[in-house]
Design a protein around this motif. Structure first.
Motif, mmCIF file in Angstrom:
data_model
loop_
_atom_site.group_PDB
_atom_site.id
_atom_site.type_symbol
_atom_site.label_atom_id
_atom_site.label_comp_id
_atom_site.label_asym_id
_atom_site.label_seq_id
_atom_site.Cartn_x
_atom_site.Cartn_y
_atom_site.Cartn_z
ATOM 1 N N GLU A 164 42.766 28.020 -42.650
ATOM 2 C CA GLU A 164 41.998 27.959 -42.250
ATOM 3 C C GLU A 164 40.646 28.349 -43.243
ATOM 4 N N ILE A 197 38.043 37.772 -38.739
ATOM 5 C CA ILE A 197 39.159 38.695 -38.960
ATOM 6 C C ILE A 197 39.297 40.231 -39.147
ATOM 7 N N ARG A 255 36.698 41.501 -35.924
ATOM 8 C CA ARG A 255 37.759 41.777 -34.833
ATOM 9 C C ARG A 255 38.427 43.192 -34.840
ATOM 10 N N THR A 256 38.328 43.138 -35.912
ATOM 11 C CA THR A 256 39.953 44.077 -36.151
ATOM 12 C C THR A 256 38.646 45.692 -36.281
ATOM 13 N N ASP A 283 46.253 40.962 -30.538
ATOM 14 C CA ASP A 283 46.479 39.946 -30.410
ATOM 15 C C ASP A 283 45.224 39.766 -30.869
ATOM 16 N N PRO A 284 44.371 40.396 -30.595
ATOM 17 C CA PRO A 284 43.012 39.695 -30.542
ATOM 18 C C PRO A 284 42.390 39.833 -32.638
ATOM 19 N N PHE A 311 43.396 39.229 -34.693
ATOM 20 C CA PHE A 311 43.998 37.761 -36.134
ATOM 21 C C PHE A 311 44.542 36.069 -35.173
ATOM 22 N N TYR A 312 44.130 36.345 -33.276
ATOM 23 C CA TYR A 312 44.820 35.158 -33.015
ATOM 24 C C TYR A 312 42.726 34.392 -32.704
ATOM 25 N N PRO A 313 41.914 33.917 -33.245
ATOM 26 C CA PRO A 313 40.433 33.778 -32.428
ATOM 27 C C PRO A 313 40.345 33.117 -30.760
ATOM 28 N N GLU A 314 41.708 32.341 -31.304
ATOM 29 C CA GLU A 314 41.622 32.058 -29.781
ATOM 30 C C GLU A 314 41.727 33.406 -28.659
ATOM 31 N N VAL A 315 41.731 34.616 -28.962
ATOM 32 C CA VAL A 315 41.827 35.254 -27.466
ATOM 33 C C VAL A 315 40.151 36.512 -27.893
ATOM 34 N N THR A 344 39.694 41.695 -24.369
ATOM 35 C CA THR A 344 40.755 42.803 -25.259
ATOM 36 C C THR A 344 39.809 43.516 -24.290
#
Length: 89
Positions: free
Chosen positions: A18, A26, A29-30, A69-70, A72-76, A81
């Motif tokens: 990527e 990431i 999000r974290t 999951d959210p 490190f998964y950008p599609e979530v 969440t």
């Protein structure tokens, strides 16, 4: 046709394929998910881990799975969440 995966391709193993901007996402999000889950649990649960019932313990494990999951998964989506965390807590 996709290229076959090369064994021990260290650049792919450590950095992925990527763009570099994904690492900033990431991190955001974290931090976002961690802060929301921390504040929600802090607001609701005041008991020590030793006082948790078996059901509450399994809910904590499920919460850990839901928030992972959210990060490190950008599609979530983050709002999905937040909803899951709120419902579980």
């Amino acid at each position: 046709m996709d290229d076959p995966v090369q064994a021990f391709d260290f650049a792919r193993m450590f950095w992925g394929e990527e763009s570099n901007l994904i690492y900033l996402e990431i991190a955001f999000r974290t931090i976002f998910i961690y802060l929301y889950a921390f504040l929600a649990i802090r607001f609701i649960a005041k008991r020590a881990v030793g006082q948790l019932s078996l059901l509450e313990f399994f809910l904590v494990i499920a919460l850990g799975s839901a928030v992972g999951d959210p990060m490190f998964y950008p599609e979530v989506p983050l709002l999905n969440t937040v909803l899951v965390i709120t419902i579980v807590i």
